[in-house]
Design a protein around this motif. Sequence first.
Motif, PDB file in Angstrom:
ATOM      1  N   GLU A  37      69.088  28.462  66.711  1.00 31.35           N
ATOM      2  CA  GLU A  37      69.092  29.930  66.630  1.00 31.35           C
ATOM      3  C   GLU A  37      70.448  30.440  66.151  1.00 31.35           C
ATOM      4  O   GLU A  37      70.518  31.357  65.321  1.00 31.35           O
ATOM      5  N   HIS A  38      71.517  29.842  66.647  1.00 29.90           N
ATOM      6  CA  HIS A  38      72.854  30.221  66.184  1.00 29.90           C
ATOM      7  C   HIS A  38      72.975  29.940  64.685  1.00 29.90           C
ATOM      8  O   HIS A  38      73.486  30.762  63.926  1.00 29.90           O
ATOM      9  N   LYS A  39      72.507  28.771  64.284  1.00 29.95           N
ATOM     10  CA  LYS A  39      72.624  28.364  62.891  1.00 29.95           C
ATOM     11  C   LYS A  39      71.803  29.281  61.987  1.00 29.95           C
ATOM     12  O   LYS A  39      72.271  29.681  60.907  1.00 29.95           O
ATOM     13  N   LYS A  74      73.589  31.405  59.035  1.00 28.88           N
ATOM     14  CA  LYS A  74      73.341  31.149  57.615  1.00 28.88           C
ATOM     15  C   LYS A  74      72.674  32.328  56.911  1.00 28.88           C
ATOM     16  O   LYS A  74      72.619  32.353  55.688  1.00 28.88           O
ATOM     17  N   ASN A  75      72.212  33.310  57.655  1.00 27.21           N
ATOM     18  CA  ASN A  75      71.626  34.497  57.044  1.00 27.21           C
ATOM     19  C   ASN A  75      72.667  35.522  56.615  1.00 27.21           C
ATOM     20  O   ASN A  75      72.325  36.580  56.110  1.00 27.21           O
ATOM     21  N   MET A  93      76.857  24.308  58.037  1.00 29.78           N
ATOM     22  CA  MET A  93      76.656  25.527  58.818  1.00 29.78           C
ATOM     23  C   MET A  93      75.630  26.463  58.175  1.00 29.78           C
ATOM     24  O   MET A  93      74.905  27.161  58.874  1.00 29.78           O
ATOM     25  N   ILE A  94      75.553  26.482  56.836  1.00 26.19           N
ATOM     26  CA  ILE A  94      74.606  27.379  56.169  1.00 26.19           C
ATOM     27  C   ILE A  94      73.484  26.626  55.448  1.00 26.19           C
ATOM     28  O   ILE A  94      72.683  27.240  54.750  1.00 26.19           O
ATOM     29  N   ASP A  95      73.437  25.319  55.617  1.00 27.41           N
ATOM     30  CA  ASP A  95      72.410  24.502  54.957  1.00 27.41           C
ATOM     31  C   ASP A  95      72.343  24.774  53.458  1.00 27.41           C
ATOM     32  O   ASP A  95      71.271  24.993  52.889  1.00 27.41           O
ATOM     33  N   HIS A  96      73.502  24.747  52.828  1.00 26.41           N
ATOM     34  CA  HIS A  96      73.560  24.992  51.380  1.00 26.41           C
ATOM     35  C   HIS A  96      74.687  24.153  50.781  1.00 26.41           C
ATOM     36  O   HIS A  96      75.728  23.975  51.389  1.00 26.41           O
ATOM     37  N   ARG A 146      72.129  32.968  46.538  1.00 27.17           N
ATOM     38  CA  ARG A 146      71.389  31.954  47.277  1.00 27.17           C
ATOM     39  C   ARG A 146      70.229  32.580  48.026  1.00 27.17           C
ATOM     40  O   ARG A 146      70.273  33.728  48.447  1.00 27.17           O
ATOM     41  N   LYS A 147      69.201  31.785  48.186  1.00 27.69           N
ATOM     42  CA  LYS A 147      68.034  32.234  48.941  1.00 27.69           C
ATOM     43  C   LYS A 147      68.361  32.087  50.418  1.00 27.69           C
ATOM     44  O   LYS A 147      68.711  31.010  50.886  1.00 27.69           O
ATOM     45  N   ILE A 148      68.256  33.185  51.125  1.00 29.75           N
ATOM     46  CA  ILE A 148      68.516  33.156  52.558  1.00 29.75           C
ATOM     47  C   ILE A 148      67.177  33.057  53.266  1.00 29.75           C
ATOM     48  O   ILE A 148      66.304  33.891  53.082  1.00 29.75           O
ATOM     49  N   GLU A 149      67.032  31.999  54.039  1.00 27.65           N
ATOM     50  CA  GLU A 149      65.793  31.800  54.780  1.00 27.65           C
ATOM     51  C   GLU A 149      65.922  32.508  56.118  1.00 27.65           C
ATOM     52  O   GLU A 149      66.759  32.159  56.923  1.00 27.65           O
ATOM     53  N   SER A 150      65.086  33.477  56.318  1.00 30.37           N
ATOM     54  CA  SER A 150      65.163  34.250  57.548  1.00 30.37           C
ATOM     55  C   SER A 150      63.857  34.174  58.299  1.00 30.37           C
ATOM     56  O   SER A 150      62.794  34.369  57.735  1.00 30.37           O
ATOM     57  N   GLY A 151      63.958  33.906  59.578  1.00 29.92           N
ATOM     58  CA  GLY A 151      62.767  33.933  60.418  1.00 29.92           C
ATOM     59  C   GLY A 151      62.245  35.344  60.581  1.00 29.92           C
ATOM     60  O   GLY A 151      61.113  35.553  61.003  1.00 29.92           O
ATOM     61  N   ASN A 152      63.041  36.355  60.231  1.00 28.80           N
ATOM     62  CA  ASN A 152      62.639  37.756  60.386  1.00 28.80           C
ATOM     63  C   ASN A 152      62.049  38.327  59.102  1.00 28.80           C
ATOM     64  O   ASN A 152      61.616  39.458  59.086  1.00 28.80           O
TER      65      ASN A 152
END
Length: 193
Positions: A10-12, A16-17, A129-132, A179-185
Amino acid sequence: MPIFNRTLDEHKQDFKNRKFLAMPLAGLFAWLVVGIAGLMLPTTVMVWVLFGMTGSIVYLGMAISKWTGEDFKDRTRPKNALDQLFFLTVGQALLVYALAIPFFLVDPTSLPLSVGILTGLMWLPLTWMIDHWVGAFHAVARTLVVLVLWYAFPEHRFVAIPFAIVLLYGVTIYVLHNRKIESGNRPAPQPTH
C-alpha cells in the motif's frame, strides 16, 4: 492513516502514483547553473558554484514541489514509509561529499566526476520504489556518461559534464512525466462500441 496501519504494498502503490518531477527539475536547474558558470568562471570559483548548487538541490526541490503539486511539506497527506526511504537516499547523496572533498583537494577538476556520479546513485533505489526503469536508466547512464566525458574533455570538465547531466535530467523528466501510473483508484476503462 498512521504509517503502521498500511502494508508495504500500500505504501509502494501510494508512493509510485506521484509525479516525481520536483527533484529532477531542481537537479536540472542546479546542474544548468553549474554548466553556465563553467563557461565563464575559473576553476577556483567553479568548485564553489558546484558545491553550492548541488548541495541545494534538495531545498530547490522542496520549493519546486509546491508548483508541481507534490508539496513535500504537506502534513495532511498520509505518512508513507517510502518518503522516509527517499529522503534517506537524499541524505546518502549528501554524505558522498566525504569522498568528493578529499579528491577535490588533490585535483579540483575531479569534482564534476565525483559529485556527478555519486549524487546520481540515489536514482537506483527509485526504480524499485516506483516500479519503473527510469531510475536505473538515470543512475547507470549518468555514471557512464560522466566517466567518459571526464576522460574525453579534461579541459572542459566543468562544462561538458554538467550539460550532459542536464540532458539526462531532461530525458528523465520526460519519461517521468509520460510514464503510466498504475492506480488502484483509477476507474476501469469503458468498453468501446
